[in-house]
Design an enzyme around this catalytic site. Sequence first.
Site, PDB file in Angstrom:
ATOM      1  N   GLN A  73      83.065 -44.305 -20.223  1.00 47.63           N
ATOM      2  CA  GLN A  73      83.580 -43.460 -19.150  1.00 47.63           C
ATOM      3  C   GLN A  73      83.963 -44.265 -17.912  1.00 47.63           C
ATOM      4  OE1 GLN A  73      80.246 -40.213 -19.615  1.00 47.63           O
ATOM      5  NE2 GLN A  73      81.998 -39.296 -18.596  1.00 47.63           N
ATOM      6  N   HIS A  74      84.745 -43.608 -17.054  1.00 52.91           N
ATOM      7  CA  HIS A  74      84.986 -44.018 -15.666  1.00 52.91           C
ATOM      8  C   HIS A  74      85.966 -45.163 -15.479  1.00 52.91           C
ATOM      9  CE1 HIS A  74      81.448 -41.578 -15.176  1.00 52.91           C
ATOM     10  NE2 HIS A  74      80.614 -42.505 -15.582  1.00 52.91           N
ATOM     11  N   ASP A 239      81.716 -41.231 -23.660  1.00 56.03           N
ATOM     12  CA  ASP A 239      80.728 -41.687 -24.640  1.00 56.03           C
ATOM     13  C   ASP A 239      79.494 -40.791 -24.732  1.00 56.03           C
ATOM     14  OD1 ASP A 239      79.859 -42.501 -22.120  1.00 56.03           O
ATOM     15  OD2 ASP A 239      79.718 -44.622 -22.639  1.00 56.03           O
TER      16      ASP A 239
END
Length: 469
Positions: A73-74, A239
């Site tokens: 992520q991110h 995830d």
Amino acid sequence: MDMILVAGVDSSTQSCKVVVRDLDTGAVVRTGRASHPDGTEVHPDAWWDALTVALADAGGLEDVAAIAVGGQQHGMVALDASGTVIRPALLWNDTRSAQAAADLTDELGAERYAARTGVVPVASFTATKLRWLADAEPENAARVAAVALPHDWLTWRLRGFGPDNPVLEELVTDRSDASGTAYFDTAGGDYDRELLARALRRDSAENVMLPRVLGPAESVEGPAGSPTSGLRIGAGAGDNAGAALGLDASPGDVVVSIGTSGTVFAVTRNPVQDASGTVAGFADATGNFLPLVATLNAARVLDATARLLGVDHTELGRLALEAEPGSAGLVLQPYFEGERTPNRPDATATLFGMTLGSTTRENLARAAIEGLLCGLADGLDAIRRHGVVASRLLLVGGAAQNPAVSAIAAQVFDAPVVVPEPAEYVALGAAAQAAWALTGTRPAWTVQTSSEPPADHRPVIREQYQARA
């Protein structure tokens, strides 16, 4: 009758994993894997190269009916108008945007951020990395025509788009990954473009392309003539949401994951907003929500203690089980690399309660496991304060397979502990999403259990730990 196959991808920080499953039973038919480069700044081309290698290692896609991509992520993937990656992606674990996170929070206020997005900015989130880009590399920030997350970009490339076919409007994502950007209204399901503009220091971000958010059962295909034309491609997921789907977690389930870092996340029907920033109010991959707490110190606590004692993890566990619950008063506060929950970035680990009687190899081994688990139990408490009910805990990650870790978890936590068999749950969840996109129905595949330690709650462990907080 030939099997119908679906595939799932986990493009994580360290590697790319692919699993191919039988649609009817969920059985894993074949797998593939490839490594990612180290570092907190990686060019996305490295992920694409790894995905192509991992897919080949898994036997290719010729006989696969559907696929979905789960991913870390991110991470910030910034594209210009020609579909070219502007600079290497900043990953979730790149902390250069810590000041940007503080600045964004100060400008709007933590309560307003939580109300609008479900999260309060921290260095991990995409918005903070875009603010860093605007401040540190304004020329690159001015070129940004689209922003994608790692799994969004890989899905786009898998469909045949990229610099040679730069259709930015074809970028897609899902609500779980979008909810980790800090410019997405997790409860409402829409982007907050004012927050995106604020992050980029622009008057407006209406001309910045953001991936279209697909629902859990929605899918796309490659364009006609592309290698993936006719292949059903699911929305993908972040995830943690992918892992929850792979574990078939539902409301009442809390996942406790012991990896390099630790995470505690629950599946809930209602969104969570925490102005303290302790609990991130993410969305999941099914239409529910995924409140999450992260800790920096998890499996590496055991690595460090095993090295200190000169043993492997098996022997560490054996030593720990020879000590009594509470380690005779020995308490390890395991902030070896600072800590995110609680927010103590400059903290170090501390061993309390050392006496001639308590300072033994056995007590130290147990104190390491107890300290690691107590930090995660604090995370569970933070989630519970938002009304989340924990009917059972799913303990995952490599360390969860150590009998001492699972047995002591049943003493630290006051809810039933279940240890699923070790597996690539993010990739398995992505494959479940691919099946969902193919059939329109969430698959009911069985998750095998490794162990269910008997309930043995020992309050003394956490009482001692909390006394040192």
